[in-house]
Design a protein around this motif. Structure first.
Motif, PDB file in Angstrom:
ATOM      1  N   THR A 109      10.952   3.684   4.395  1.00  0.00           N
ATOM      2  CA  THR A 109       9.608   3.551   4.120  1.00  0.00           C
ATOM      3  C   THR A 109       8.808   3.817   5.357  1.00  0.00           C
ATOM      4  N   ILE A 164       4.234  -2.122   6.131  1.00  0.00           N
ATOM      5  CA  ILE A 164       4.847  -1.019   5.887  1.00  0.00           C
ATOM      6  C   ILE A 164       4.789  -0.584   4.297  1.00  0.00           C
ATOM      7  N   LYS A 182       1.527   5.612  13.567  1.00  0.00           N
ATOM      8  CA  LYS A 182       2.812   5.588  12.949  1.00  0.00           C
ATOM      9  C   LYS A 182       3.672   4.445  13.846  1.00  0.00           C
ATOM     10  N   THR A 230       4.147   2.648   1.166  1.00  0.00           N
ATOM     11  CA  THR A 230       3.930   3.957   0.773  1.00  0.00           C
ATOM     12  C   THR A 230       3.989   4.313  -0.540  1.00  0.00           C
ATOM     13  N   MET A 231       3.294   5.683  -1.021  1.00  0.00           N
ATOM     14  CA  MET A 231       3.352   5.677  -2.523  1.00  0.00           C
ATOM     15  C   MET A 231       4.383   6.853  -2.437  1.00  0.00           C
ATOM     16  N   ASP A 232       4.740   7.603  -1.595  1.00  0.00           N
ATOM     17  CA  ASP A 232       5.554   8.648  -1.570  1.00  0.00           C
ATOM     18  C   ASP A 232       6.846   7.993  -2.442  1.00  0.00           C
ATOM     19  N   LYS A 286       7.964   7.297   5.691  1.00  0.00           N
ATOM     20  CA  LYS A 286       6.963   7.867   4.700  1.00  0.00           C
ATOM     21  C   LYS A 286       5.585   7.155   4.968  1.00  0.00           C
ATOM     22  N   ALA A 287       5.355   5.947   5.590  1.00  0.00           N
ATOM     23  CA  ALA A 287       4.303   5.345   5.705  1.00  0.00           C
ATOM     24  C   ALA A 287       3.253   6.478   6.488  1.00  0.00           C
ATOM     25  N   PRO A 288       1.934   6.414   5.474  1.00  0.00           N
ATOM     26  CA  PRO A 288       0.834   7.342   6.279  1.00  0.00           C
ATOM     27  C   PRO A 288       0.081   6.603   7.645  1.00  0.00           C
ATOM     28  N   LYS A 342       6.163   1.366  -2.620  1.00  0.00           N
ATOM     29  CA  LYS A 342       6.981   0.491  -2.164  1.00  0.00           C
ATOM     30  C   LYS A 342       6.314   0.073  -0.909  1.00  0.00           C
ATOM     31  N   GLY A 343       6.532  -1.450  -0.513  1.00  0.00           N
ATOM     32  CA  GLY A 343       5.921  -1.862   0.859  1.00  0.00           C
ATOM     33  C   GLY A 343       6.555  -3.040   1.131  1.00  0.00           C
TER      34      GLY A 343
END
Length: 103
Positions: free
Chosen positions: A10, A69, A35, A71-73, A13-15, A77-78
């Motif tokens: 995650t 942390i 990041k 992401t929507m990818d 992938k987190a922006p 999920k977080g």
């Protein structure tokens, strides 16, 4: 081990990553960092310092910190990680002690 492989995936992938510290007076201070600069053994995340004057003051005062942390990818999920931070050269080093799933 608090930081699992799922959390590491995650993180990748987190922006962006919000972090929150707390002043000596108990006031929260949230910022967004780009990041995670590095992941060390023993549940330690490193964040590059760019300014962060208030964040650094708060860490020196009590070390309390939370990191989100998310992401929507691949679907939402977080995780919220709580623990202690310190300053080492040009890095904020955060040791995760507790993890809560958010999504």
């Amino acid at each position: 081990m608090v930081i699992t492989q799922e959390i590491k995936d995650t993180i990748a992938k987190a922006p962006f990553v919000p972090i929150t510290t707390v002043s000596a007076q108990g006031e929260p201070h949230m910022i967004v960092v780009g990041k995670v600069a590095e992941i060390r053994d023993e549940d330690i995340l490193g964040f590059g310092i760019y300014k962060m004057e208030v964040t650094q003051q708060n860490i020196k005062a009590n070390g309390m910190m939370q990191v989100v942390i998310a992401t929507m990818d691949g679907g939402p999920k977080g995780f919220r990680l709580s623990g202690k931070a310190c300053i080492e050269e040009k890095l904020v080093l955060f040791k995760a002690e507790k993890v809560e799933m958010l999504l």
